[in-house]
Design a protein around this motif. Structure first.
Motif, PDB file in Angstrom:
ATOM      1  N   VAL A  61       0.739  -1.196  -0.002  1.00 35.08           N
ATOM      2  CA  VAL A  61      -0.098  -0.086  -0.006  1.00 35.08           C
ATOM      3  C   VAL A  61       0.721   1.259   0.208  1.00 35.08           C
ATOM      4  CG1 VAL A  61      -1.792   1.310   1.245  1.00 35.08           C
ATOM      5  CG2 VAL A  61      -1.899  -1.084   1.273  1.00 35.08           C
ATOM      6  N   VAL A  93      -3.924   7.164   1.028  1.00 36.15           N
ATOM      7  CA  VAL A  93      -3.235   7.146  -0.079  1.00 36.15           C
ATOM      8  C   VAL A  93      -3.925   8.282  -1.389  1.00 36.15           C
ATOM      9  CG1 VAL A  93      -2.956   4.676   0.101  1.00 36.15           C
ATOM     10  CG2 VAL A  93      -4.971   5.409  -0.831  1.00 36.15           C
ATOM     11  N   ARG A  95      -5.108   8.460  -4.682  1.00 39.48           N
ATOM     12  CA  ARG A  95      -5.815   7.287  -5.721  1.00 39.48           C
ATOM     13  C   ARG A  95      -5.096   6.992  -6.894  1.00 39.48           C
ATOM     14  NH1 ARG A  95     -11.127   5.946  -5.784  1.00 39.48           N
ATOM     15  NH2 ARG A  95     -10.524   4.890  -7.459  1.00 39.48           N
ATOM     16  N   PHE A  98      -2.397   4.374  -5.572  1.00 43.05           N
ATOM     17  CA  PHE A  98      -3.197   3.192  -5.116  1.00 43.05           C
ATOM     18  C   PHE A  98      -3.611   2.534  -6.448  1.00 43.05           C
ATOM     19  CE2 PHE A  98      -7.029   1.114  -3.400  1.00 43.05           C
ATOM     20  CZ  PHE A  98      -6.372   0.235  -2.574  1.00 43.05           C
ATOM     21  N   ARG A 101      -1.133   0.646  -8.551  1.00 47.04           N
ATOM     22  CA  ARG A 101      -0.382  -0.715  -7.872  1.00 47.04           C
ATOM     23  C   ARG A 101      -1.390  -1.729  -8.075  1.00 47.04           C
ATOM     24  NH1 ARG A 101       3.069   0.397  -3.362  1.00 47.04           N
ATOM     25  NH2 ARG A 101       4.709   2.099  -3.968  1.00 47.04           N
TER      26      ARG A 101
END
Length: 386
Positions: A61, A93, A95, A98, A101
């Motif tokens: 994360v 986070v 976006r 995130f 990932r």
């Protein structure tokens, strides 16, 4: 023409979770995303324990901050700060980081991702779904998972119906080091002046995400709330990196999540928490359930998973929202008590859903008090719901 086993529309948390779950089990999967990663998305970006559990083992994360302190205010008044000493409550986070990932994880699992592709229309036979693209091309799939947001084509195709629509307004503010230090490891939740409204400040390193949300139809008053909120925080002079708004749409309980070979997940299905309007955990879980249902060859299993895993907490969230919309000061007072703070931290850490929390005696009592006292007319009441 190639027929994909699964085509996912949308490369956000719901779509990429579906793609990851299916592809890692050998399903030939294609993701169609209209933008290109990394891309900005209007979102608070707070990951609760449920969200973190959903991505454990899939990604690292990219947290910009972890929060262990929360300040609560009642339209700027009666400030109350609590600290959780047994670990962080929420991870923050951006976006774009995130989601990128999640994209990489889906690709590593075997999914193919095509970006800058827009789906214009869907139709299906008993054997195949035909997706017509904006450039005139056609893609064929045995199954489709629509995860293209609350205003996307897949929700309309399936016939998703919404009980609640809210307007969220958000600023991404680059802040100097003094402001970064002030907000490090701390969020602010402000119970707002409009029925069911609230504001937030979420720290993300050198930026603060500042926003408000309220029922649709109160656009000017919601914008005024944001202006006053930002000014009260001493942030009015900062030029935002992003200034955006969006509508969140929460499904009616009897709304479909499937039409034949087409499933919808996340915002496209109207799956989010009605009171906080938190959607990431619902996107991750519904996407995973959709991908598993495709891999299992049991599309009806997705409908069962939504009913069992998500609907009970959504139903409880509506009860909390109704009480909050009527008498927000009761919530503010309740959360100051040890049982109220414990309930809040259990939710944040993923130790209990709202359906479990509303069964606890202190919460039941607070809801009963809010229901009996005179207050604002509930703006979210639905006679079909308990």
């Amino acid at each position: 023409m190639t027929v994909w086993e699964l085509v996912v529309i949308g490369g956000g948390p719901a779509g990429l979770s579906a793609a990851y779950a299916a592809a890692r089990r050998g399903v030939r999967t294609l993701v169609l995303e209209r933008a290109a990663h990394p891309r900005y998305k209007t979102c608070g970006g707070g990951l609760t324990g449920v969200s973190l559990a959903a991505v454990t083992g899939r990604i690292e994360v990219p947290a910009r901050d972890v929060v262990d302190r929360v300040t609560f205010t009642l339209d700027g008044r009666r400030a109350l700060t609590r600290r959780h000493r047994d670990g962080p409550l929420v991870s923050m986070v951006r976006r774009e980081e995130f989601d990128d990932r999640l994209r990489a994880a889906a690709v590593s699992a075997g999914a193919e991702v095509r970006e800058r592709v827009t789906v214009r229309a869907l139709d299906q036979t008993p054997e195949v779904v035909r997706l017509r693209l904006a450039d005139g091309d056609t893609v064929l799939a045995r199954t489709v998972v629509g995860a293209d947001g609350s205003s996307g084509i897949s929700g309309r195709y399936v016939g998703v119906r919404h009980r609640q629509v809210d307007l969220g307004l958000e600023l991404e503010l680059p802040v100097p080091s003094a402001q970064q230090e002030r907000w490090r490891h701390r969020v602010l939740l402000d119970w707002g002046p409009l029925p069911g409204s609230y504001g937030w400040v979420f720290p993300k390193g050198d930026r603060l995400t500042v926003g408000v949300i309220a029922g649709r139809g109160e656009g000017e008053r919601t914008r005024d709330y944001l202006r006053r909120f930002v000014d009260r925080l001493g942030l009015a002079g900062i030029s935002p990196a992003h200034d955006s708004g969006h509508l969140t749409r929460c499904r009616a309980e009897d709304s479909p999540v499937r039409r034949g070979r087409v499933l919808v997940a996340g915002d496209a299905a109207g799956l989010l928490e009605p009171w906080t309007r938190e959607g990431i955990s619902y996107a991750l879980r519904s996407g995973e359930s959709a991908g598993d249902a495709v891999a299992d060859g049991d599309l009806a299993g997705y409908e069962r998973a939504v009913a069992q895993r998500l609907v009970p907490s959504m139903r409880a969230g509506y009860r909390l929202l109704d009480a909050f919309a009527r008498r927000p000061e009761i919530l503010h007072a309740a959360i100051a008590t040890p049982p109220g703070w414990r309930a809040f931290t259990r939710f944040c850490r993923g130790r209990a859903g709202f359906d479990e929390l509303v069964a606890h005696r202190p919460v039941r009592l607070a809801l009963a008090v809010a229901a009996r006292l005179p207050g604002l007319t509930p703006v979210y009441q639905d006679p079909r719901m308990p």
